[in-house]
Scaffold this active site. Sequence first.
Site, PDB file in Angstrom:
ATOM      1  N   ASP A  19      35.375  45.781  36.603  1.00  0.00           N
ATOM      2  CA  ASP A  19      36.003  45.416  37.877  1.00  0.00           C
ATOM      3  C   ASP A  19      35.029  45.577  39.048  1.00  0.00           C
ATOM      4  O   ASP A  19      34.138  46.422  39.005  1.00  0.00           O
ATOM      5  CB  ASP A  19      37.234  46.318  38.080  1.00  0.00           C
ATOM      6  CG  ASP A  19      38.215  45.730  39.076  1.00  0.00           C
ATOM      7  OD1 ASP A  19      38.012  44.589  39.530  1.00  0.00           O
ATOM      8  OD2 ASP A  19      39.191  46.430  39.400  1.00  0.00           O
TER       9      ASP A  19
ATOM     10  N   HIS B 183      30.429  37.493  39.807  1.00  0.00           N
ATOM     11  CA  HIS B 183      30.668  37.374  38.357  1.00  0.00           C
ATOM     12  C   HIS B 183      29.358  37.122  37.608  1.00  0.00           C
ATOM     13  O   HIS B 183      29.166  37.598  36.499  1.00  0.00           O
ATOM     14  CB  HIS B 183      31.673  36.254  38.075  1.00  0.00           C
ATOM     15  CG  HIS B 183      33.057  36.553  38.592  1.00  0.00           C
ATOM     16  ND1 HIS B 183      33.658  37.768  38.402  1.00  0.00           N
ATOM     17  CD2 HIS B 183      33.944  35.809  39.305  1.00  0.00           C
ATOM     18  CE1 HIS B 183      34.859  37.765  38.973  1.00  0.00           C
ATOM     19  NE2 HIS B 183      35.051  36.588  39.528  1.00  0.00           N
TER      20      HIS B 183
ATOM     21  N   LEU C  23      26.500  46.233  16.366  1.00  0.00           N
ATOM     22  CA  LEU C  23      27.506  46.434  17.424  1.00  0.00           C
ATOM     23  C   LEU C  23      28.551  45.333  17.284  1.00  0.00           C
ATOM     24  O   LEU C  23      28.198  44.149  17.220  1.00  0.00           O
ATOM     25  CB  LEU C  23      26.856  46.342  18.814  1.00  0.00           C
ATOM     26  CG  LEU C  23      27.836  46.430  19.985  1.00  0.00           C
ATOM     27  CD1 LEU C  23      28.301  47.877  20.216  1.00  0.00           C
ATOM     28  CD2 LEU C  23      27.224  45.888  21.272  1.00  0.00           C
TER      29      LEU C  23
END
Length: 250
Positions: free
Chosen positions: A22, A39, A133
């Site tokens: 956020d 973004h 991962l």
Amino acid sequence: MENNAKTELPEKIPTHIAIIMDGNGRWALSRGLPRLAGHRAGTENLRRVIEACIEFGIRYLTIYAFSTENWGRPEEEVQGLMQILEDVINRELQELHDQGVQLHHIGRLDRLSPALREKVLHAIEYTKNNDRLILNVAFNYGGRDEIVCAIQRIIRDGIPAEAVTDELVSGYLFTAGVPDPDLIIRTSGELRGSNFLIWQGAYCEWYFTPTYWPDFDREQLLLALQEFSHRERRYGRISPVEDNIAQHAR
Ligand code: FPP
């Protein structure tokens, strides 16, 4: 890899970290930039955080990239986020693959354009044998929507009520097969869960930081891991030390 960290990697690290990335909008606003620039900066940061997770030996990383509620944002921003997902796959897929990252998607792909849907499915297929991962990308994801979807499928499969258990429900979620998150991090100072992993996060530890997502770097991740390592997870029980004292007092 350069290592300027002042904070040490603790011994006890979480298996699964989830992040609510956020503050991109406010990061951009504070620099007089359009929200989409925030973004894009957040996407650059994601690359660095993925690298840090690999370095620290974290096995699962789940990131909240687009929520079911984000469709309510201005069309330009929604399209910008779709474009970012496409760009990430176009530009980063090979490198993620080379680093041993296995990509997963959680959420619904049905509202994405057919071309973007295909790209996501291709990325999942391309990386399916990697295991360094596991990166779950929550895109068009909502925790309530996920549970509704699971209930619908359980009913459609004709599962009798008595057979519905915690484990069964978990197996019908988008995250089936993925261990619950140990730690959820939310950047930017907001203290909310925002419909993220509401079933899976039942017993997770939360870490909140005022840092905006584009500035949440390796060192900040280490601080979160340090704090996690000092938390005592009791899962509704009492601590082993207290339990011991209570037993001796009997
Ligand atoms: C929340 O910040 C962030 C989002 C809704 C998007 C997160 C997306 C990225 C970091 C890009 C990576 C994406 C992909 C597809 C891999 P906000 O815009 O709500 O910030 P604000 O609260 O300051 O306005």
